[in-house]
Design a protein around this motif. Structure first.
Motif: not given
Length: 513
Positions: A120, A123-126
């Motif tokens: 997960n 998948k994050t846009d950080q």
């Protein structure tokens, strides 16, 4: 006035550094690896930076500006995972260490990469400004570095792994740099250098063919991230928990920074639990502390060895605090067993006189920081190298496991408790701490340096990207050898022909009878 100048300079330096969003990756199942760098992580967030840590050991209490990505398997015990029945106590343990690390790496990668929290997170846009990643026995988590495309700093909690040299500085000349697992000193005999050289090639082969290849395959299969061949060589800098006063003495490149003792030097000493404090402070002749670390189950100690220690302890005037799981049969009155102890707080107590340990680098540095002599009992991994280095530098005495018996234990402790060894331990501690800058400040400086200079690629030596045969001048040696042999052959043939012409006499025919 000087204090004012220092204060203004420090304030200016702090304000000149932008607050960074840092990703740290500590996936290994050994908790001690993370314990080395937790003080650094806490100092970073105290200084205003934000930290996201991929870990098996999340913080028990929330820490401001600190986010844990927990990849632990709650059903799997990550401490005390090695028992004595898996160790032969012979040189075979050293030869099989790479295989053991490969099995640990597979568990680390398979469980960590497939954990829902990690998937997960990918998948994050950080956005991150910097990645701190553990460089131990696998490359499988380098996918995060590829995803965020920011400068990478390697962090390593112990002695140089055999394959780390090729990634950073190529300083592992087998003529005087002992293999990580063999435990030779830097003054090796001919046969030791032969063994060391053979293992130099074997361990690099094991890493390339098993550890690195396995890591890349698992990364691709589980996360879909394809790691390039030279992904580990993209690391800008290595912060390594070593120091030349204790560990191997190497001609390091600019991007290899020693921060040995970062988890102990200048760190606070906390009060002991009441029962432990009472036991230690009421000991008229002092206390000896014994622990075989967090990886080995102490209560798996063979009965014969346990009895040898207890018999030796019964002959001492001192009391003994022994880290032990469960109950202990046949315990002598001067022995207190303790499940988990605040180890450094115990070692730094003035009434503790000596330490018996397995030569793990954390325990060794804690004992040296607290000026305590060590009875060294190496069992596997880097412990043999740590033990021989500490003994050579006057910090302790090493006993080989198979030759450890009651008399050997008692006699060694008597030597360690002598005024001579007390002074030697204090001298080593003084050398260990005597630095231009404390390890914490050193680490912080270089983290900021790499960030300021966009990865500081100019710190790398050309040797890192050289093929093996070029770095060790095999092509030059081969070329010169061909030139020498060719020249020798030409000179030989020319001389032979010249001498033949000079010595030639008129040929006389011999009549046949």
């Amino acid at each position: 006035m000087n204090l004012y100048v220092l204060f203004v300079s420090a304030l200016f330096a702090f304000n000149s550094i932008d607050c960074l969003n840092i990703l740290a990756v500590m996936p290994h199942m050994g908790k001690s690896h993370q314990l080395v760098f937790e003080p650094l992580f806490k100092k970073l967030v105290e200084n205003g930076h934000s930290l996201t840590l991929i870990t098996r050991y999340p913080q028990k209490k929330p820490v401001p500006n600190w986010t844990d990505i927990n990849i632990s398997n709650v059903e799997y015990n990550s401490t005390e995972i090695v028992t004595f029945d898996s160790l032969t106590g012979t040189r075979l343990d050293r030869y099989l260490c790479s295989k053991l690390l490969a099995s640990f790496a597979y568990i680390t990668c398979e469980e960590g990469l497939s954990h829902p929290n990690y998937l997960n997170f990918l998948k994050t846009d950080q956005h991150f400004d910097l990645v701190l990643i553990e460089t131990f026995n696998t490359n499988c988590f380098m996918g995060v570095a590829k995803k965020f495309k920011v400068p990478i700093i390697g962090i390593h909690s112990g002695e140089w792994m055999p394959w780390l040299h090729g990634m950073f500085s190529r300083t592992n000349n087998p003529s005087y740099v002992s293999d990580h697992f063999l435990g030779h000193s830097d003054s090796m005999s001919f046969l030791e250098r032969v063994e060391n050289t053979i293992f130099f090639f074997i361990n690099q082969f094991v890493y390339d063919m098993f550890l690195a290849r396995q890591g890349k395959q698992l990364s691709k299969d589980i996360t879909g991230v394809d790691l390039e061949e030279d992904m580990m060589k993209n690391i800008s800098l290595l912060l390594i928990n070593t120091h030349f006063t204790l560990n191997s003495k190497l001609p390091l490149s600019p991007n290899s920074i020693e921060i040995g003792g970062i988890h102990v030097i200048n760190q606070p000493i906390n009060p002991l639990p009441k029962d432990l404090k009472k036991f230690i402070e009421e000991a008229k002749h002092g206390v000896i502390y014994m622990s075989l670390g967090s990886t080995i189950r102490g209560d798996s100690l063979p009965e014969e060895k346990k009895r040898a220690f207890l018999n030796a302890f019964s002959r001492l005037k001192q009391r003994v605090v022994w880290k032990w799981e469960g109950e202990m049969t046949g315990k002598t009155p001067n022995v207190l067993i303790y499940r988990w102890t605040p180890q450094r707080d115990v070692l730094c107590h003035p009434n503790v006189k000596a330490y018996i340990g397995h030569s793990g680098i954390l325990g060794v540095m804690e004992a040296v920081d607290c000026s305590k002599p060590i009875l060294l009992l190496p069992l596997f991994g880097d412990q043999f190298t740590n033990a021989i280095n500490i003994q050579r530098n006057g910090g302790g005495i090493m006993l080989h496991w198979n030759s450890t018996n009651e008399d050997a234990i008692y006699d060694t402790l008597q030597k360690l408790l002598s005024p001579k060894f007390e002074k030697s331990a204090k001298d080593l501690s003084s050398r260990f701490k005597d630095r231009p800058l404390a390890p914490m400040e050193t680490a912080l400086y270089w983290i900021h340096y790499v960030s300021r200079h966009k990865g500081a690629p100019f710190m790398k030596t050309a040797a890192v990207d050289m093929p093996f045969y070029q770095h060790y001048l095999l092509d030059v040696i081969g070329f010169l050898l061909v030139i020498f042999l060719t020249s020798f052959y030409v000179i030989y043939k020319s001389t032979k022909c010249t001498l033949k012409l000079l010595c030639k006499r008129p040929h006389q025919k011999i009549k046949k009878s």
